[in-house]
Design a protein around this motif. Structure first.
Motif, short mmCIF file in Angstrom:
data_model
loop_
_atom_site.label_atom_id
_atom_site.label_comp_id
_atom_site.label_asym_id
_atom_site.label_seq_id
_atom_site.Cartn_x
_atom_site.Cartn_y
_atom_site.Cartn_z
N ARG A 2 -22.78 -14.41 20.74
CA ARG A 2 -22.58 -13.44 21.37
C ARG A 2 -21.56 -12.52 21.34
O ARG A 2 -20.60 -13.35 21.30
CB ARG A 2 -23.46 -14.02 22.79
N TRP A 4 -18.95 -10.03 23.29
CA TRP A 4 -18.03 -9.71 24.02
C TRP A 4 -17.31 -8.35 24.24
O TRP A 4 -16.46 -9.00 23.78
CB TRP A 4 -17.68 -10.63 25.12
N CYS A 20 -18.87 -20.67 24.58
CA CYS A 20 -18.30 -20.64 23.46
C CYS A 20 -19.23 -22.35 23.83
O CYS A 20 -19.04 -22.64 22.96
CB CYS A 20 -16.85 -20.65 23.53
N GLN A 26 -18.10 -17.45 20.29
CA GLN A 26 -18.25 -15.94 20.70
C GLN A 26 -17.38 -14.78 20.55
O GLN A 26 -15.90 -14.92 19.73
CB GLN A 26 -17.85 -15.95 22.45
#
Length: 89
Positions: A2, A4, A20, A26
């Motif tokens: 993902r 961020w 995480c 992440q």
């Protein structure tokens, strides 16, 4: 993995950290560019153990540093040198 934005990672750090730990690494971006990755500590230790020694570690090491840095010497023959004769004055 993902992705961020840094603002979201800062504002929702607990959620970021939980993601995480449960989902793996992440990615954090700053202004749309990849900036950092948060990884679980077990994976970090695995990566550190698998890494080759850095040049700094090799130079500062007290064990045979030249094993990595100097290629093996060839088996070529050397020329024969004649002894130096002194000249009488």
């Amino acid at each position: 993995m993902r992705v961020w934005p840094v603002q979201d990672a800062k504002a929702r750090f607990s959620e970021f950290l939980d993601a995480c730990l449960s989902d793996g690494p992440q990615m954090v971006t700053r202004r749309g560019n990849e900036a950092a990755v948060l990884v679980p500590v077990a994976e970090w230790r695995r990566l550190q153990a698998a890494a080759q020694p850095s040049l700094k570690e090799l130079v500062l090491s007290d064990v045979a540093r030249t094993d990595y840095l100097v290629p093996s010497r060839g088996k070529g023959r050397r020329r024969r040198l004649e002894p130096i004769r002194s000249v009488a004055r």
